[in-house]
Design an enzyme around this catalytic site. Structure first.
Site, short mmCIF file in Angstrom:
data_model
loop_
_atom_site.label_atom_id
_atom_site.label_comp_id
_atom_site.label_asym_id
_atom_site.label_seq_id
_atom_site.Cartn_x
_atom_site.Cartn_y
_atom_site.Cartn_z
CB ALA A 70 -0.79 -0.02 1.14
N GLY A 72 0.90 3.68 -2.14
CA GLY A 72 -0.01 4.86 -2.39
C GLY A 72 0.46 5.76 -3.62
CG ASN A 128 -3.02 2.54 -12.14
OD1 ASN A 128 -4.15 1.72 -11.90
ND2 ASN A 128 -2.42 2.90 -10.96
CB CYS A 131 -6.36 6.05 -9.02
SG CYS A 131 -4.87 5.67 -9.96
CB ILE A 192 -4.55 -8.20 -13.22
CG1 ILE A 192 -3.51 -9.19 -12.52
CG2 ILE A 192 -5.67 -8.90 -14.07
CD1 ILE A 192 -4.50 -10.19 -11.51
CG ASN A 193 -3.10 -2.42 -10.38
OD1 ASN A 193 -2.43 -2.70 -9.67
ND2 ASN A 193 -2.97 -1.28 -10.87
N GLY A 266 6.36 -7.99 -12.18
CA GLY A 266 6.38 -7.05 -11.09
C GLY A 266 7.20 -7.39 -9.71
#
Lengths: 305, 242
Positions: A70, A72, A128, A131, A192-193, A266
């Site tokens: 996370a 951010g 992206n 969000c 995918i994210n 990733g």
């Protein structure tokens, strides 16, 4: 001699391997370790209109075969990226780079993409849409076909570069989102994210991550990613970049068989900083093992016949 | 930073749950005391960051507390077993910045890097006093090792079962011109408030990669955001934002 080249919206990549945004910074930490020109390209750190510090720490939690983050969207903002990161990157990376963009309103996305459109080094924009939309109660753009299409159209209006919309897997119907992006003019789909997840610390009895929830990634999510790439490939005509849990040359080929033209790696970069270099070096061996001469021929191979 | 395969020399308990392990291999990536290594363990996704206690030639020593799956796996390992390690991570302590009489302050598993630092300070011709804090007498380690360096060593225990009763801040001497500290956050904050001189403080944070790529361990400082793993773990007193 096996052929690992693939073509992504008219730009030829030496191989389909692309470090995913958020796991490779702006490249310099890795360029200090190996010549990153061996990569197909890389998708740089998610960049926003303004600089962001991101979420409070702890931002990281471990899982079986994966991790949750996370962060951010910590980044220095698009102006600093153009003024500092891109000129710096030019010194060690000599291929077109993929610019990953995030935003919190349609205007944010358009502004940041318009700025990056002027940069010669940028080959593709990867947008992206996971969000939160500040104008819509914080609901993610990526969960609503209409909002996803709106962002796509706004970005397409300000750039001539190929636009790849990066989808969130945290939806009921990924295909409807992908189709909406295609209809709004997207040149490709990235997916995918991360999957929304959480961990709780037994000692403190509280969530490990300060933000409570975060994005789950790592080898555990490969089957989910693969399934979504497979579904989206069937539904759209534009190219798909597949990602999610990829950590080996075998995974790269599997993702291509599901329908990916190129494949992002990733979380594996965070565990083994040489992961992408090693995967690229291993591709010819795995191709020979499975009697593959040309990687491009594998794209969507699992759908035919 | 460099990735390498290291061979375990020895792995032995110092207290009930604190272990000392030596790793044989290339120590050239380590350039300063207070740096750390990141260890890959079987079946665990993320590497485990552990500070380097000291290093010498082809051998580095780490001291770790058994707190979870990773460290449990480590304490079950023996000589000649191999570990995949990223070595030479983080900035470490800058000995040049330290004063002629530097205090090295360690709390619990914050003690190990202070040993390598004490050695480096002595080699640079500086006077060193060590203040090492533990919860209780049975948890003390490395007192003799510090004393063997010829360093004045003050031990504090929270329960008073050995040395000075209380926290490291109760054991600070009157005269010194600089300090370096490593330990839990409340200890660092207490030292920051108690010590009048300038100093260097080493922080801990949950990390993803350990080499600056993931932004998992960022913190805010007076000079902007920093990553604990590469811009730290050592920060200057003057830049810290609590």
């Amino acid at each position: 001699m096996v052929d690992t080249k693939v073509t992504l919206s008219g730009i030829v990549l030496d191989n389909p391997v692309i470090p995913a945004s958020g796991t490779f910074g702006y490249g310099k930490e890795f360029a200090a370790l190996y010549d990153i020109n061996c990569l197909g390209t890389f998708s740089f750190k998610g960049t926003t209109r303004e600089a962001r510090f991101g979420n409070p720490t702890p931002r990281i939690a471990e899982c079986n075969a994966g991790m949750i983050n996370a962060v951010g969207l910590q980044n220095p903002g698009v102006e600093a990226v153009i003024a500092h990161e891109l000129p710096e990157m030019k010194k060690f990376f000599h291929k077109p780079v993929m610019a990953n963009v995030s935003g919190f309103s349609v205007e944010d996305y358009a502004y940041t993409c318009a700025m990056l459109d002027k940069e010669e080094q940028v080959g593709w924009l990867e947008v992206n849409i996971s969000c939160p939309n500040v104008h819509n109660g914080g609901m993610s753009f990526g969960v609503d076909p209409k909002a996803a299409a709106e962002v796509t159209a706004a970005v397409k209006a300000v750039t001539t570069k190929p636009v790849y919309m990066k989808l969130s897997p945290n939806v009921t119907d990924i295909v409807s989102i992908a189709k909406a992006c295609e209809e709004a003019g997207a040149d490709g789909i990235s997916l995918i994210n991360t999957l929304l997840g959480m961990r709780i610390d037994l000692r403190t009895k509280k969530p490990v991550i300060a933000n409570k929830m975060g994005g789950f990634s790592g080898s555990a999510i490969l089957p989910v990613a693969l399934r979504m790439v497979y579904q989206v490939y069937e539904a759209v005509k534009i190219p798909v970049i597949g990602m999610g849990g990829v950590s080996s040359a075998e995974d790269v080929i599997e993702m291509m068989l599901a329908g990916a033209t190129a494949v992002e790696v990733g979380a594996a970069n965070l565990v083994n900083p040489y992961a992408c270099r090693d995967i690229i070096a291993d591709l010819p061996r795995v191709m020979e093992k499975y009697r593959i001469n040309n990687l491009t021929d594998m794209i969507g191979g699992a759908h035919h016949g | 930073m460099k990735q390498g395969i290291y061979t375990i020399g020895h792995n032995r308990p110092l207290t009930a749950d604190v272990w000392e392990m030596t790793l044989l291999g290339d120590t050239s990536p380590i350039t300063a005391p207070g740096q750390f290594i990141n260890i890959k363990l079987e079946g665990l996704f993320l590497r485990r960051p552990i500070s380097v206690c000291h290093w010498d030639g082809e051998k580095l020593t780490i001291i770790y507390k058994v707190v979870g799956k990773g460290t449990e796996q480590m304490c079950a390992m023996g000589p000649r077993e191999k570990l995949d390690v990223l070595a030479g991570l983080g900035n470490g302590f800058d000995v040049q910045k330290c004063g002629d009489h530097t205090l090295v302050i360690g709390g619990g598993v914050g003690v190990p890097p202070m040993y390598g630092l004490a050695k480096a300070l002595l080699a640079a011709g500086k006077k060193v006093t060590a203040v090492l804090g533990f919860n209780t007498a049975s948890e003390i380690f490395y007192e003799n090792e510090f004393k063997a360096l010829g360093v004045d060593t003050v031990i504090t225990t929270v329960d008073g079962s050995y040395g000075v009763k209380g926290f490291v801040t109760h054991g600070l001497p009157e005269h010194y011109d600089y300090y370096c500290a490593c330990g839990p956050l409340p200890m660092l904050k207490a030292v920051y408030n108690a010590a009048p001189t300038s100093g260097l403080l080493s922080f801990e944070e949950r990390m993803g990669c350990g080499f600056g790529a993931c932004m998992g361990c960022s913190c805010e400082t007076k000079y902007g955001s920093k990553r604990i793993c590469v811009d730290g773990p050592v920060l200057e007193k003057e830049e810290i934002v609590w």
